[in-house]
Design a protein around this motif. Sequence first.
Motif, PDB file in Angstrom:
ATOM      1  N   ASP A  21      -1.283-104.492  21.344  1.00  0.00           N
ATOM      2  CA  ASP A  21      -2.756-104.884  21.107  1.00  0.00           C
ATOM      3  C   ASP A  21      -2.780-106.584  20.939  1.00  0.00           C
ATOM      4  OD1 ASP A  21      -3.708-102.229  21.512  1.00  0.00           O
ATOM      5  OD2 ASP A  21      -3.626-102.124  19.098  1.00  0.00           O
ATOM      6  N   ASP A  22      -1.655-107.222  21.289  1.00  0.00           N
ATOM      7  CA  ASP A  22      -1.388-108.453  21.017  1.00  0.00           C
ATOM      8  C   ASP A  22      -2.177-109.161  22.608  1.00  0.00           C
ATOM      9  OD1 ASP A  22      -1.103-110.899  20.201  1.00  0.00           O
ATOM     10  OD2 ASP A  22       1.000-110.719  20.220  1.00  0.00           O
ATOM     11  N   ASP A  23      -3.518-109.060  22.553  1.00  0.00           N
ATOM     12  CA  ASP A  23      -4.031-109.453  23.833  1.00  0.00           C
ATOM     13  C   ASP A  23      -5.248-110.440  23.904  1.00  0.00           C
ATOM     14  OD1 ASP A  23      -5.868-108.253  22.462  1.00  0.00           O
ATOM     15  OD2 ASP A  23      -6.070-106.382  24.065  1.00  0.00           O
TER      16      ASP A  23
ATOM     17  N   SER B  52      -8.562-109.915  14.030  1.00  0.00           N
ATOM     18  CA  SER B  52      -8.734-110.141  15.202  1.00  0.00           C
ATOM     19  C   SER B  52      -7.746-110.438  16.406  1.00  0.00           C
ATOM     20  CB  SER B  52      -9.960-110.930  15.640  1.00  0.00           C
ATOM     21  OG  SER B  52      -9.811-112.135  15.168  1.00  0.00           O
ATOM     22  N   MET B  53      -6.971-111.429  15.705  1.00  0.00           N
ATOM     23  CA  MET B  53      -5.695-111.693  16.505  1.00  0.00           C
ATOM     24  C   MET B  53      -4.507-111.212  15.861  1.00  0.00           C
ATOM     25  SD  MET B  53      -3.156-114.198  16.350  1.00  0.00           S
ATOM     26  CE  MET B  53      -3.602-115.695  15.548  1.00  0.00           C
ATOM     27  N   ALA B  54      -4.266-111.427  14.485  1.00  0.00           N
ATOM     28  CA  ALA B  54      -3.262-111.594  13.754  1.00  0.00           C
ATOM     29  C   ALA B  54      -2.732-110.110  13.287  1.00  0.00           C
ATOM     30  CB  ALA B  54      -3.213-112.093  12.436  1.00  0.00           C
TER      31      ALA B  54
ATOM     32  N   LYS C  38      -0.920-105.940  16.495  1.00  0.00           N
ATOM     33  CA  LYS C  38      -1.454-107.244  17.261  1.00  0.00           C
ATOM     34  C   LYS C  38      -0.185-108.324  17.030  1.00  0.00           C
ATOM     35  CE  LYS C  38      -6.498-106.475  16.796  1.00  0.00           C
ATOM     36  NZ  LYS C  38      -6.629-106.572  18.008  1.00  0.00           N
ATOM     37  N   HIS C  39      -0.765-109.489  16.775  1.00  0.00           N
ATOM     38  CA  HIS C  39       0.505-110.853  17.029  1.00  0.00           C
ATOM     39  C   HIS C  39       1.459-110.851  15.892  1.00  0.00           C
ATOM     40  CE1 HIS C  39       1.828-114.294  18.822  1.00  0.00           C
ATOM     41  NE2 HIS C  39       1.823-114.995  17.608  1.00  0.00           N
TER      42      HIS C  39
ATOM     43  N   ASN D 277      -6.250-119.189   8.124  1.00  0.00           N
ATOM     44  CA  ASN D 277      -7.279-118.431   9.030  1.00  0.00           C
ATOM     45  C   ASN D 277      -6.485-117.870  10.093  1.00  0.00           C
ATOM     46  OD1 ASN D 277      -9.410-118.883   7.697  1.00  0.00           O
ATOM     47  ND2 ASN D 277     -10.514-120.470   8.854  1.00  0.00           N
ATOM     48  N   TYR D 278      -5.426-118.631  10.426  1.00  0.00           N
ATOM     49  CA  TYR D 278      -4.394-118.096  11.531  1.00  0.00           C
ATOM     50  C   TYR D 278      -3.708-116.575  11.217  1.00  0.00           C
ATOM     51  CZ  TYR D 278      -0.776-118.153  15.166  1.00  0.00           C
ATOM     52  OH  TYR D 278      -0.161-117.895  16.405  1.00  0.00           O
TER      53      TYR D 278
END
Length: 284
Positions: A220-222, A158-160, A253-254, A152-153
Amino acid sequence: MAIAKLAELELYYETQGSGEPVLLAPASWWPSDTWNVGVVPFLSRRFKTIIFDCRGTGRSSQPKDGYMVARFAQDCVELLAHLGISRCHTVGFALGGQIMQALAITRPNLVATLTIAASGAGTKTLAGGQRSLSPDTEREISAIGFERYIRNYIENDSMAFNPQFYREHGDVVAALADAVWSGQSTVEMFRRHEDARLTWDTLGKAVEVKVPTLIVCGADDDVARRGSTPVETARRLAELTPGAELCLIPNTKHMIFWDGTGGLVALEDFLLHHPITASRQHFV
């Protein structure tokens, strides 16, 4: 594929390509196989890439102690000695950025350049308070299982990953998720690596860096991480690190080196503009 027998453990590593050496340190609990998803094929066209499994991950030993950023950095010192490499470029993603920062500070003679990618703030929040880890991790792992928690990480937009990249490049997302999961052992070992994030003050140590440095992060890694975000940490690191270059990659992103090619292109450009001999002369 090889094993280096170091002072405290056996460290798994791989090298590929030729040219100036680039040592790549992974995120906490990530194995070296993650670099083989896109990154090594890209960099090894012009450089000799060196990837490794940190203690407690992948095919390296799992000693009971030593899960601290400073100890991870010392493992890198010993790996470079084993390989007969006296100076190299260093690149670290997330916790790996903290490891390479520690290496650059403690052994600047070994480090030609430092790249810190999407790293956390370490022991302190951006406001200066004490950081902590999420108290919900064990509950989430218990609820959905260890493998699903790890996957899931990676498997999210949304995050990755940027949503468009996530939709259009499911093969990359799946390959990275498979690689991350492949190096896991136990939840206990996973938690030791999580705890290691709080053994190094990334922001507080920044002023001690004396080598050419690139701070790279997705614009966008916020997503908030208990008192910091990677992009705001990157901005602060660039302010605090002497002479650092800051590169924020748009629409990213991340997963800075996997969410499109912007991060890799920026990294390659930085390395090519800071050859090892020139970087030594510039900072003498």
